[in-house]
Design an enzyme around this catalytic site. Structure first.
Site, PDB file in Angstrom:
ATOM      1  N   HIS A 100       0.810  -1.219   0.000  1.00  0.00           N
ATOM      2  CA  HIS A 100       0.000   0.000   0.000  1.00  0.00           C
ATOM      3  C   HIS A 100       0.844   1.270   0.000  1.00  0.00           C
ATOM      4  O   HIS A 100       0.365   2.336   0.354  1.00  0.00           O
ATOM      5  CB  HIS A 100      -0.969  -0.012   1.190  1.00  0.00           C
ATOM      6  CG  HIS A 100      -2.009  -1.085   1.071  1.00  0.00           C
ATOM      7  ND1 HIS A 100      -2.701  -1.583   2.147  1.00  0.00           N
ATOM      8  CD2 HIS A 100      -2.461  -1.758  -0.011  1.00  0.00           C
ATOM      9  CE1 HIS A 100      -3.540  -2.525   1.714  1.00  0.00           C
ATOM     10  NE2 HIS A 100      -3.403  -2.653   0.423  1.00  0.00           N
ATOM     11  N   CYS A 111       4.238  15.120 -12.879  1.00  0.00           N
ATOM     12  CA  CYS A 111       5.395  14.531 -13.571  1.00  0.00           C
ATOM     13  C   CYS A 111       5.828  13.200 -12.964  1.00  0.00           C
ATOM     14  O   CYS A 111       6.659  12.500 -13.530  1.00  0.00           O
ATOM     15  CB  CYS A 111       6.569  15.502 -13.591  1.00  0.00           C
ATOM     16  SG  CYS A 111       7.381  15.708 -11.994  1.00  0.00           S
ATOM     17  N   THR A 160      -3.936  -9.105  10.749  1.00  0.00           N
ATOM     18  CA  THR A 160      -4.792  -8.621   9.659  1.00  0.00           C
ATOM     19  C   THR A 160      -6.193  -9.194   9.813  1.00  0.00           C
ATOM     20  O   THR A 160      -6.361 -10.354  10.154  1.00  0.00           O
ATOM     21  CB  THR A 160      -4.177  -8.966   8.273  1.00  0.00           C
ATOM     22  OG1 THR A 160      -5.133  -8.667   7.264  1.00  0.00           O
ATOM     23  CG2 THR A 160      -3.769 -10.412   8.158  1.00  0.00           C
TER      24      THR A 160
END
Ligand code: ZN
Length: 247
Positions: free
Chosen positions: A126, A137, A194
């Protein structure tokens, strides 16, 4: 717990293709609040209103205010024993281990650096709070080089933005390719802190189970744990050093 820990340690020891997935639980133990437990004034904003291309287009100064706070908090935090244990394991396992890091705080990367594991398989899925890049740019810069303006600009005049993956944005194609290839070949999946409800975690765990690959879950809460998994019901800070020492 001890029996699970020993079984998991043996599996890690024997693994020739260990895929590790790290999530917010790892950062929370370092004192970094996640989106879901945002503090104070920020509580009134939905994460999508601070971390999406639309939010940035609408109010870049607000998004930058939020990200500067998070960048400062990440810089002030220190890698803990869980980060260090993963780095030590990466050194030991070499090319037979890949970590998919869903955290953007850079703490795991710092632990890798401190232990000489830099360059071992670690993907910042991430992105990272350490960096920003120009929307026009594409030129990147380190977080400490970002100016103090409400909306920092690139020398080309374009707006700088944090180099993190926002809601509605895709992961790097290179990362997805690498992740898919490992997911097809891994012989062990270790999920640390998680919740496994958000992609890619949500896809990787079921895929491993379908392939009859053992799944080790390190999480004080039974989030994403299914019968047949090896569940170590502890935070990463305690569980990972014990696990890595045992392996
Ligand atoms: Zn530029």
């Amino acid at each position: 717990m001890q029996a699970e820990l020993r079984k998991a340690a043996l599996a890690i020891q024997a693994s020739r293709k260990l895929l590790v997935l790290t999530g917010a639980g790892l950062s929370r133990e370092a004192g970094l609040p996640t989106f879901r437990d945002a503090q104070g004034l920020w509580r009134k904003h939905r994460p999508e209103d601070l971390a999406s291309p639309e939010a940035f287009a609408r109010n870049p100064a607000l998004v930058w205010e939020w990200y500067r706070l998070r960048m400062e908090a990440a810089r002030a935090a220190m890698p803990h024993a869980g980060h260090q244990a993963l780095a030590a394991l990466a050194l030991r396992k070499g090319e037979s281990m890949l970590v998919l890091n869903q955290n953007v705080d850079g703490l795991l990367e710092r632990a890798y650096g401190d232990s000489g594991a830099t360059g071992h398989g670690l993907l910042a899925l991430h992105g990272s709070l350490d960096r920003a890049h120009c929307q026009r740019c594409g030129n990147g810069c380190a977080a400490e080089q970002i100016g103090a303006e409400a909306v920092p600009l690139c020398p080309c005049g374009g707006r700088l933005r944090p180099s993190v993956v926002w809601f509605g944005e895709s992961l790097s194609a290179l990362h997805v390719e690498c992740m898919d290839s490992w997911a097809r070949q891994a012989d062990l999946l270790l999920a640390v802190g998680t919740s496994a409800v958000v992609w890619p975690a949500a896809g990787l765990l079921p895929m491993a189970r379908r392939r009859s690959v053992p799944v080790v879950v390190v999480n004080p809460r039974p989030e994403g744990v299914e019968s047949g998994d090896l569940w170590i019901a502890e935070g990463a800070m305690r569980a990972l050093p014990a696990l890595v020492e045992e392996a």
